[in-house]
Design an enzyme around this catalytic site. Structure first.
Site, mmCIF file in Angstrom:
data_model
loop_
_atom_site.group_PDB
_atom_site.id
_atom_site.type_symbol
_atom_site.label_atom_id
_atom_site.label_comp_id
_atom_site.label_asym_id
_atom_site.label_seq_id
_atom_site.Cartn_x
_atom_site.Cartn_y
_atom_site.Cartn_z
ATOM 1 N N TYR A 1 0.716 -1.125 0.159
ATOM 2 C CA TYR A 1 -0.080 -0.023 0.052
ATOM 3 C C TYR A 1 0.835 1.089 -0.024
ATOM 4 O O TYR A 1 1.830 1.189 0.560
ATOM 5 C CB TYR A 1 -0.919 0.067 1.223
ATOM 6 C CG TYR A 1 -1.960 -0.813 1.305
ATOM 7 C CD1 TYR A 1 -3.383 -0.608 0.663
ATOM 8 C CD2 TYR A 1 -1.744 -2.203 1.828
ATOM 9 C CE1 TYR A 1 -4.389 -1.486 0.658
ATOM 10 C CE2 TYR A 1 -2.946 -3.096 1.879
ATOM 11 C CZ TYR A 1 -4.166 -2.885 1.416
ATOM 12 O OH TYR A 1 -5.231 -3.649 1.289
ATOM 13 N N TYR B 1 -0.164 -10.175 0.390
ATOM 14 C CA TYR B 1 0.668 -9.677 1.348
ATOM 15 C C TYR B 1 0.633 -10.371 2.575
ATOM 16 O O TYR B 1 -0.473 -10.908 3.056
ATOM 17 C CB TYR B 1 0.974 -8.320 1.361
ATOM 18 C CG TYR B 1 -0.500 -7.634 1.937
ATOM 19 C CD1 TYR B 1 -0.853 -7.707 3.300
ATOM 20 C CD2 TYR B 1 -1.583 -7.251 0.958
ATOM 21 C CE1 TYR B 1 -2.049 -7.157 3.783
ATOM 22 C CE2 TYR B 1 -2.568 -6.574 1.578
ATOM 23 C CZ TYR B 1 -2.765 -6.519 3.008
ATOM 24 O OH TYR B 1 -4.107 -5.943 3.294
ATOM 25 N N ARG C 1 -2.694 -12.305 3.090
ATOM 26 C CA ARG C 1 -4.080 -11.737 2.662
ATOM 27 C C ARG C 1 -3.995 -11.857 1.237
ATOM 28 O O ARG C 1 -3.237 -12.098 0.370
ATOM 29 C CB ARG C 1 -4.121 -10.217 2.893
ATOM 30 C CG ARG C 1 -4.308 -9.595 4.001
ATOM 31 C CD ARG C 1 -5.500 -10.072 4.807
ATOM 32 N NE ARG C 1 -6.858 -10.347 4.428
ATOM 33 C CZ ARG C 1 -7.579 -9.595 4.081
ATOM 34 N NH1 ARG C 1 -7.485 -8.416 4.342
ATOM 35 N NH2 ARG C 1 -8.724 -10.077 3.790
ATOM 36 N N HIS D 1 -7.192 -8.355 -2.972
ATOM 37 C CA HIS D 1 -8.552 -7.711 -2.331
ATOM 38 C C HIS D 1 -8.328 -6.411 -2.740
ATOM 39 O O HIS D 1 -7.410 -5.598 -2.793
ATOM 40 C CB HIS D 1 -8.769 -8.042 -1.017
ATOM 41 C CG HIS D 1 -7.974 -7.406 0.045
ATOM 42 N ND1 HIS D 1 -6.880 -8.362 0.244
ATOM 43 C CD2 HIS D 1 -7.915 -6.254 0.766
ATOM 44 C CE1 HIS D 1 -6.029 -7.468 1.222
ATOM 45 N NE2 HIS D 1 -6.902 -6.234 1.231
ATOM 46 N N HIS E 1 -10.559 -2.801 -1.400
ATOM 47 C CA HIS E 1 -11.565 -2.251 -0.347
ATOM 48 C C HIS E 1 -12.495 -1.275 -1.073
ATOM 49 O O HIS E 1 -12.094 -0.777 -1.884
ATOM 50 C CB HIS E 1 -10.651 -1.441 0.361
ATOM 51 C CG HIS E 1 -9.593 -2.410 1.339
ATOM 52 N ND1 HIS E 1 -9.936 -2.799 2.744
ATOM 53 C CD2 HIS E 1 -8.267 -2.565 1.196
ATOM 54 C CE1 HIS E 1 -8.763 -3.200 3.068
ATOM 55 N NE2 HIS E 1 -7.875 -3.163 2.150
#
Length: 242
Positions: free
Chosen positions: A108, A147, A157, A160, A162
């Site tokens: 991120y 990640y 995870r 995905h 959000h």
């Protein structure tokens, strides 16, 4: 999604309990006392009203909206599209849909993300759009990477994205995550496994949609967001009901 709408009781067979030790963060976040119902102010339930003029021309194109001159983000280009529907399968127009994600390496663009995958200088990882008269939304991006995260010794995870969906007021913001069909990490994800109903889990998974893809260029995934009813999408912050 209207100010005078009634809540339907949360279905405990489908929704995860607030305290789910397999996802250790829930141990600290789960409420220890009964929840309080707070009266919303008039401004919270009547505004804001979003219009197309408030969006930038590249807000729904994550491939281009942060790219430097002559640059492009690394990763598999994809289109994500679908409809926002109510419990009777009717379209919900004029909804502000926001989305944010990791880059293709699973990183991120956030100062608290210390995963050692590289930051992509051409990818910001966030955007927004409004649903049209038929409740449709669409955006272009790169497929996010998985990640690791500090839950169990080797938890990862799945890929995905959000989502945030606004209703007719600030008090009607709903937040959730979308996963991708065929991802082998889905069945190992401690967060998704807090959802006890397999059918509810599947409603969080976007399906490959070759009919909406751009041949020789971009794959597409379809994911509809259902706000109410028995087949509603699960939202992370809708604690009071469905």
């Amino acid at each position: 999604m209207h100010a005078d709408s009634e809540f339907v009781a949360r279905d405990p067979a489908a929704h995860p309990p607030a305290l789910t030790p397999i996802y250790k963060t829930s141990v600290f976040r789960a409420p220890h006392r009964p929840l309080l119902s707070l009266q919303n102010s008039l401004s919270e339930v009547t505004g804001p009203a979003f219009g197309q003029h408030e969006l930038g021309p590249l807000d729904n194109d994550l491939v281009r909206n942060y790219a430097q001159a002559g640059g492009a983000p690394v990763g598999e280009r994809i289109i994500v599209h679908g409809r926002v529907l109510d419990g009777s399968a009717r379209p919900v127009p004029g909804v502000l849909v926001e989305f944010w994600q990791a880059n293709a390496g699973g990183r991120y663009r956030h100062r608290n993300d210390n995963y050692d995958a590289p930051i992509d200088p051409n990818f910001g990882g966030c955007g927004r759009c409004l649903t049209d008269a038929e409740g449709r939304y669409a955006f272009r991006t790169v497929k996010p990477g998985p990640y690791p995260y500090r839950n169990r010794v080797n938890d990862w995870r799945p890929a995905h994205i959000h989502f945030s969906v606004f209703g007719s007021g600030f008090a009607q913001r709903l937040i959730t995550q979308m996963y991708f069909e065929g991802d082998p990490l889905i069945r190992h994800d401690s967060i998704l496994q807090t959802v006890p109903d397999p059918a509810a889990q599947q409603r969080l998974v976007a399906l490959l949609d070759l009919n909406a893809s751009v041949p020789l260029h971009t794959l597409a995934y379809r994911w509809d967001i259902v706000l109410r009813g028995g087949r509603s999408t699960l939202f992370e912050n809708r604690l009071q009901g469905n």
